[in-house]
Scaffold this motif. Structure first.
Motif, PDB file in Angstrom:
ATOM      1  N   TYR A   3       1.027  -1.234  -0.400  1.00 45.64           N
ATOM      2  CA  TYR A   3      -0.156  -0.090  -0.423  1.00 45.64           C
ATOM      3  C   TYR A   3       0.673   1.807   0.039  1.00 45.64           C
ATOM      4  O   TYR A   3       1.989   1.496   0.823  1.00 45.64           O
ATOM      5  CB  TYR A   3      -0.919  -0.195   1.081  1.00 45.64           C
ATOM      6  N   TYR A   4       0.480   2.144  -0.458  1.00 42.73           N
ATOM      7  CA  TYR A   4       1.114   3.217  -1.172  1.00 42.73           C
ATOM      8  C   TYR A   4       0.107   4.933  -0.884  1.00 42.73           C
ATOM      9  O   TYR A   4      -0.986   4.484  -1.188  1.00 42.73           O
ATOM     10  CB  TYR A   4       1.874   3.820  -2.409  1.00 42.73           C
ATOM     11  N   GLN A   5       0.773   5.488  -0.466  1.00 43.71           N
ATOM     12  CA  GLN A   5      -0.049   6.387   0.710  1.00 43.71           C
ATOM     13  C   GLN A   5       0.713   7.948  -0.419  1.00 43.71           C
ATOM     14  O   GLN A   5       1.718   8.082  -0.835  1.00 43.71           O
ATOM     15  CB  GLN A   5       0.455   7.463   1.537  1.00 43.71           C
ATOM     16  N   CYS A   6      -0.962   8.125  -1.307  1.00 41.09           N
ATOM     17  CA  CYS A   6      -0.468   8.983  -2.395  1.00 41.09           C
ATOM     18  C   CYS A   6      -0.983  10.331  -1.562  1.00 41.09           C
ATOM     19  O   CYS A   6      -1.912  10.580  -1.303  1.00 41.09           O
ATOM     20  CB  CYS A   6      -1.119   8.868  -3.783  1.00 41.09           C
ATOM     21  N   ALA A  27      -5.203  12.294   0.849  1.00 44.42           N
ATOM     22  CA  ALA A  27      -4.140  12.007   0.874  1.00 44.42           C
ATOM     23  C   ALA A  27      -5.091  10.439   0.697  1.00 44.42           C
ATOM     24  O   ALA A  27      -6.201  10.411   0.852  1.00 44.42           O
ATOM     25  CB  ALA A  27      -3.589  11.543   2.226  1.00 44.42           C
ATOM     26  N   MET A  28      -4.724   9.966   0.247  1.00 44.77           N
ATOM     27  CA  MET A  28      -5.361   8.436  -0.366  1.00 44.77           C
ATOM     28  C   MET A  28      -4.108   6.966  -0.677  1.00 44.77           C
ATOM     29  O   MET A  28      -3.306   7.252  -0.839  1.00 44.77           O
ATOM     30  CB  MET A  28      -5.633   8.353  -1.888  1.00 44.77           C
ATOM     31  N   VAL A  35       6.099   2.699  -6.911  1.00 46.19           N
ATOM     32  CA  VAL A  35       6.235   4.314  -6.476  1.00 46.19           C
ATOM     33  C   VAL A  35       5.215   4.617  -7.792  1.00 46.19           C
ATOM     34  O   VAL A  35       4.564   5.035  -7.888  1.00 46.19           O
ATOM     35  CB  VAL A  35       7.251   4.506  -6.206  1.00 46.19           C
ATOM     36  N   THR A  36       5.804   4.186  -9.133  1.00 43.60           N
ATOM     37  CA  THR A  36       5.747   4.412 -10.224  1.00 43.60           C
ATOM     38  C   THR A  36       3.695   4.326 -10.569  1.00 43.60           C
ATOM     39  O   THR A  36       3.213   4.755 -10.469  1.00 43.60           O
ATOM     40  CB  THR A  36       6.726   4.297 -11.447  1.00 43.60           C
ATOM     41  N   GLU A  37       3.718   2.817 -10.632  1.00 46.53           N
ATOM     42  CA  GLU A  37       2.360   1.809 -10.438  1.00 46.53           C
ATOM     43  C   GLU A  37       1.150   3.073  -9.925  1.00 46.53           C
ATOM     44  O   GLU A  37       0.290   3.167  -9.596  1.00 46.53           O
ATOM     45  CB  GLU A  37       2.343   0.590 -10.171  1.00 46.53           C
ATOM     46  N   ALA A  38       1.735   3.227  -8.571  1.00 44.87           N
ATOM     47  CA  ALA A  38       0.456   4.143  -7.448  1.00 44.87           C
ATOM     48  C   ALA A  38       0.200   5.514  -7.999  1.00 44.87           C
ATOM     49  O   ALA A  38      -1.009   5.606  -8.512  1.00 44.87           O
ATOM     50  CB  ALA A  38       1.890   4.635  -6.156  1.00 44.87           C
ATOM     51  N   GLU A  39       1.497   6.305  -8.234  1.00 42.53           N
ATOM     52  CA  GLU A  39       1.171   7.432  -9.515  1.00 42.53           C
ATOM     53  C   GLU A  39      -0.020   6.952 -10.767  1.00 42.53           C
ATOM     54  O   GLU A  39      -0.890   8.443 -10.687  1.00 42.53           O
ATOM     55  CB  GLU A  39       2.639   8.277  -9.259  1.00 42.53           C
ATOM     56  N   VAL A  58       4.432  10.773  -3.268  1.00 46.24           N
ATOM     57  CA  VAL A  58       3.489   9.074  -2.830  1.00 46.24           C
ATOM     58  C   VAL A  58       4.611   8.821  -1.932  1.00 46.24           C
ATOM     59  O   VAL A  58       5.834   8.377  -2.686  1.00 46.24           O
ATOM     60  CB  VAL A  58       4.201   8.368  -4.387  1.00 46.24           C
ATOM     61  N   SER A  59       4.316   7.958  -1.164  1.00 45.18           N
ATOM     62  CA  SER A  59       5.146   7.236  -0.088  1.00 45.18           C
ATOM     63  C   SER A  59       4.822   5.591   0.030  1.00 45.18           C
ATOM     64  O   SER A  59       3.067   5.436   0.192  1.00 45.18           O
ATOM     65  CB  SER A  59       5.440   7.545   1.097  1.00 45.18           C
ATOM     66  N   LEU A  60       5.943   4.664   0.256  1.00 42.64           N
ATOM     67  CA  LEU A  60       5.743   3.275   1.349  1.00 42.64           C
ATOM     68  C   LEU A  60       4.578   3.876   2.802  1.00 42.64           C
ATOM     69  O   LEU A  60       4.946   4.694   3.628  1.00 42.64           O
ATOM     70  CB  LEU A  60       6.367   2.434   1.303  1.00 42.64           C
TER      71      LEU A  60
END
Length: 72
Positions: A3-6, A27-28, A35-39, A58-60
């Motif tokens: 899970y990444y917090q964007c 924040a989502m 990170v790239t996929e999360a963004e 974007v952070s873990l």
């Protein structure tokens, strides 16, 4: 997957007392492999709803799992 917090900012469409646009920060949580996929996923999710937005970070996340109730 993790899970990444964007963190995202966008113009709310409202103005403050001085007539300047009000910026909303939110924040989502996104499940992704990196990170790239999360963004990319958050961008795809928001592009139809919000005209202009910026993914500011974007952070873990430390969250390991999300429990969801099954809908009836």
């Amino acid at each position: 997957m993790a899970y990444y917090q964007c963190k995202v900012t966008f113009d709310s469409g409202e103005t403050n007392k001085q007539g300047k646009p009000m910026i909303t920060k939110t924040a989502m949580l996104v499940e992704a492999t990196g990170v790239t996929e999360a963004e990319a996923r958050i961008t795809e999710h928001l592009k139809s709803d919000i005209m202009e937005f910026e993914v500011t970070s974007v952070s873990l996340s430390n969250i390991e799992s999300v429990l969801q109730e099954k809908t009836k």
